[in-house]
Write an enzyme that holds these catalytic residues in place. Structure first.
Site, PDB file in Angstrom:
ATOM      1  N   GLU A  79      36.545 -10.711   6.226  1.00  0.00           N
ATOM      2  CA  GLU A  79      37.536 -11.112   7.225  1.00  0.00           C
ATOM      3  C   GLU A  79      37.065 -10.665   8.613  1.00  0.00           C
ATOM      4  O   GLU A  79      37.810 -10.706   9.568  1.00  0.00           O
ATOM      5  CB  GLU A  79      38.914 -10.566   6.897  1.00  0.00           C
ATOM      6  CG  GLU A  79      38.988  -9.072   6.741  1.00  0.00           C
ATOM      7  CD  GLU A  79      40.405  -8.594   6.468  1.00  0.00           C
ATOM      8  OE1 GLU A  79      41.253  -8.762   7.341  1.00  0.00           O
ATOM      9  OE2 GLU A  79      40.637  -8.059   5.369  1.00  0.00           O
ATOM     10  N   CYS A 111      41.875  -8.904   2.695  1.00  0.00           N
ATOM     11  CA  CYS A 111      41.107  -8.045   1.789  1.00  0.00           C
ATOM     12  C   CYS A 111      40.963  -8.638   0.390  1.00  0.00           C
ATOM     13  O   CYS A 111      40.240  -8.088  -0.434  1.00  0.00           O
ATOM     14  CB  CYS A 111      41.763  -6.677   1.668  1.00  0.00           C
ATOM     15  SG  CYS A 111      41.930  -5.840   3.225  1.00  0.00           S
ATOM     16  N   THR A 152      42.807   4.502   9.990  1.00  0.00           N
ATOM     17  CA  THR A 152      42.486   3.779   8.742  1.00  0.00           C
ATOM     18  C   THR A 152      41.380   2.758   8.969  1.00  0.00           C
ATOM     19  O   THR A 152      41.274   1.778   8.241  1.00  0.00           O
ATOM     20  CB  THR A 152      43.741   3.096   8.138  1.00  0.00           C
ATOM     21  OG1 THR A 152      44.252   2.144   9.063  1.00  0.00           O
ATOM     22  CG2 THR A 152      44.820   4.104   7.819  1.00  0.00           C
ATOM     23  N   SER A 201      53.659  -3.520   6.004  1.00  0.00           N
ATOM     24  CA  SER A 201      52.503  -3.909   5.176  1.00  0.00           C
ATOM     25  C   SER A 201      52.494  -3.119   3.858  1.00  0.00           C
ATOM     26  O   SER A 201      52.118  -3.637   2.815  1.00  0.00           O
ATOM     27  CB  SER A 201      51.179  -3.727   5.937  1.00  0.00           C
ATOM     28  OG  SER A 201      50.850  -2.365   6.095  1.00  0.00           O
ATOM     29  N   HIS A 233      43.433  -1.705  -4.404  1.00  0.00           N
ATOM     30  CA  HIS A 233      42.916  -1.926  -3.055  1.00  0.00           C
ATOM     31  C   HIS A 233      43.272  -0.691  -2.232  1.00  0.00           C
ATOM     32  O   HIS A 233      44.421  -0.238  -2.254  1.00  0.00           O
ATOM     33  CB  HIS A 233      43.542  -3.188  -2.435  1.00  0.00           C
ATOM     34  CG  HIS A 233      43.306  -3.254  -0.952  1.00  0.00           C
ATOM     35  ND1 HIS A 233      42.029  -3.219  -0.426  1.00  0.00           N
ATOM     36  CD2 HIS A 233      44.156  -3.306   0.103  1.00  0.00           C
ATOM     37  CE1 HIS A 233      42.120  -3.261   0.899  1.00  0.00           C
ATOM     38  NE2 HIS A 233      43.389  -3.306   1.247  1.00  0.00           N
ATOM     39  N   LYS A 242      50.846   5.795  -3.865  1.00  0.00           N
ATOM     40  CA  LYS A 242      52.108   5.042  -3.715  1.00  0.00           C
ATOM     41  C   LYS A 242      52.151   3.891  -4.720  1.00  0.00           C
ATOM     42  O   LYS A 242      53.154   3.643  -5.367  1.00  0.00           O
ATOM     43  CB  LYS A 242      52.218   4.474  -2.293  1.00  0.00           C
ATOM     44  CG  LYS A 242      52.468   5.502  -1.195  1.00  0.00           C
ATOM     45  CD  LYS A 242      52.479   4.798   0.174  1.00  0.00           C
ATOM     46  CE  LYS A 242      52.366   5.760   1.338  1.00  0.00           C
ATOM     47  NZ  LYS A 242      53.552   6.572   1.568  1.00  0.00           N
ATOM     48  N   SER A 309      46.412  -8.886   2.926  1.00  0.00           N
ATOM     49  CA  SER A 309      47.591  -9.113   3.757  1.00  0.00           C
ATOM     50  C   SER A 309      47.775 -10.588   4.042  1.00  0.00           C
ATOM     51  O   SER A 309      46.826 -11.367   4.063  1.00  0.00           O
ATOM     52  CB  SER A 309      47.444  -8.352   5.076  1.00  0.00           C
ATOM     53  OG  SER A 309      47.677  -6.994   4.854  1.00  0.00           O
TER      54      SER A 309
END
Ligand code: HMG
Length: 389
Positions: A79, A111, A152, A201, A233, A242, A309
């Site tokens: 990307e 991604c 990030t 996101s 990912h 998470k 995304s």
């Protein structure tokens, strides 16, 4: 017939910024980065390093024991592409001197497209089992300077050989997927940095995981207990925590909290010190798992969640193959990571602010460490690459 990953290698920038340096510059507690998002270092490409040079470096290694004559396709996922028309894979194909009778094209969906490339390659091999496909996923993750996504960032490329001799992992036919039109992260053509609604996101990622998982369970009939390890990912490593807790809760396995940590921990090591590499990130996680797991993973089922995304999610699975340890590039990968140069904050700003000229002139770039390949300059809007050795 088993089809899957025969060879897997990665490459990343020879330069990194420790997030303690960034924390100092942004007057943020370093634990927000080290613990809160679970990132320690981020790879920053120097002038002359881009998705093409990183891909060529990664692919050179992945192709080490492969008969070039069998390569029938090069699928290039990114990307952070360098051209709106020409596939980045065509430059890589030339730099690697791969056979001319080869299908080469570029794939895009944030991604997720590395996984699109992998699944497409599996389908191509089902049709021609005597051939091999090179899938390359490469990205430079770049956010606004001092913005919330800055810590990030990262950069890297993963190269995988997909074939009917999957020495590392056989990909199972079942997959669950989910698509929804959302604006959680995107990059319009006129911007160099991604735009992101960070908290949103994360929520969309978790929703796509749940939906993809449900679909996967429907089509496969499998349940949580059929899995030994999970790779997610990894935009930042705490995202895996998470995601896994979300899955554990969803499947009613909350009582296994301690056990579940070991189900994804080994997949985080490389990403923690490289940062987000977008399309490459899930497969960097797989390399980390295979190269760090102390126990023998032979015959074990690994679950994969790929997220891009915008958004597209896919949950799929694979079985680790016997003798896989003999086909890993563990030492090469550790050397790449151990031999990097740490940047000062000022170096980071200089690399970040370096812009490739757009005036059509003849420009040469300063030489930095960029592995075996280098973007030498740009002339008449054409990027000029060279193989150094
Ligand atoms: P933020 O909003 O600045 O951070 O950025 P925060 O305030 O949410 O803090 C992060 C965590 O650190 C929190 O923990 C804090 O409590 C903790 P949590 O609530 O999450 O458990 N924290 C501390 N912990 C210890 N000591 C301290 C401390 N201070 C705070 N002193 C955000 C975070 C991730 C939003 C930001 O970095 C961002 O926008 N990143 C980019 C977007 C992103 O990565 N999204 C992930 C999902 S989308 C995705 O994966 C796709 C993507 O890869 C792109 C693609 O598909 O192409 C991004």
């Amino acid at each position: 017939m088993n089809i899957g990953i025969e060879s897997l290698s990665f490459y990343t920038s020879r330069y990194y910024l420790d997030l303690k340096t960034l924390a100092r510059a942004r007057t943020v507690d370093v634990d927000k980065y080290y613990l809160g998002i679970g990132q320690e270092k981020m790879a920053i490409p120097p002038p002359g390093e881009d998705v093409i040079t990183m891909s060529a470096n990664a692919a050179c290694q992945a192709l080490k024991k492969i008969d070039y004559g069998k390569i029938a396709g090069l699928l290039f996922a990114t990307e952070s592409g360098i051209d709106q028309s020409k596939a980045g894979g065509i430059y890589v194909h030339r730099l690697l001197e791969l056979p001319k009778n080869c299908r080469v094209f570029e794939l895009k969906q944030a991604c997720y497209s590395g996984t699109a490339g992998l699944q497409l390659a599996v389908a191509m091999i089902a049709r021609h089992p005597e051939k091999k496909i090179l899938v390359v996923a490469a990205d430079v993750a770049r956010y606004a300077m001092a913005g919330s996504g800055e810590a990030t960032q990262g950069a890297g490329a993963v190269a995988m050989i997909i074939s009917a001799e999957p020495k590392l992992i056989a990909i199972e036919p079942e997959a669950g997927y989910y698509v929804e039109d959302v604006m959680d992260f995107w990059r319009p053509n006129y911007l160099q940095e991604a735009l992101v609604d960070g908290k949103y996101s994360i929520r969309v990622y978790l929703k796509a995981l749940a939906e993809s998982w449900h679909h996967y369970c429907q089509v496969s009939g499998r349940t949580f207990s059929d899995f030994y390890r999970f790779c997610y990912h990894l935009p930042f490593t705490r995202m895996a925590e998470k995601a896994h807790h979300h899955l554990v809760k969803l499947t009613g396995n909350e009582s296994l909290a301690e056990l579940t940590l070991t189900q994804f921990r080994d997949s985080l090591s490389y990403n923690r010190i490289i940062g987000n590499s977008y399309t490459a990130s899930l497969y960097l996680g797989l390399a980390s798992l295979l190269e760090h797991a102390a126990e023998d993973l032979t015959g074990k089922r690994i679950g994969f969640f790929s997220y891009g995304s915008g958004c597209m999610g896919e949950f799929f699975s694979g079985i680790v193959q016997q003798d896989y340890k003999n086909y890993l590039f563990t030492e090469t990968h550790r050397n790449i990571l151990n031999d990097r140069t740490e940047l000062t904050y000022q170096d980071y700003e200089n690399f970040y602010n370096f812009v490739y000229p757009t005036d059509g002139g003849d420009h040469k770039f300063p030489e930095y460490e960029t592995g075996m390949f280098r973007l030498v300059g740009i002339k008449e809007h054409k990027r000029i690459y060279e193989r150094k050795v």
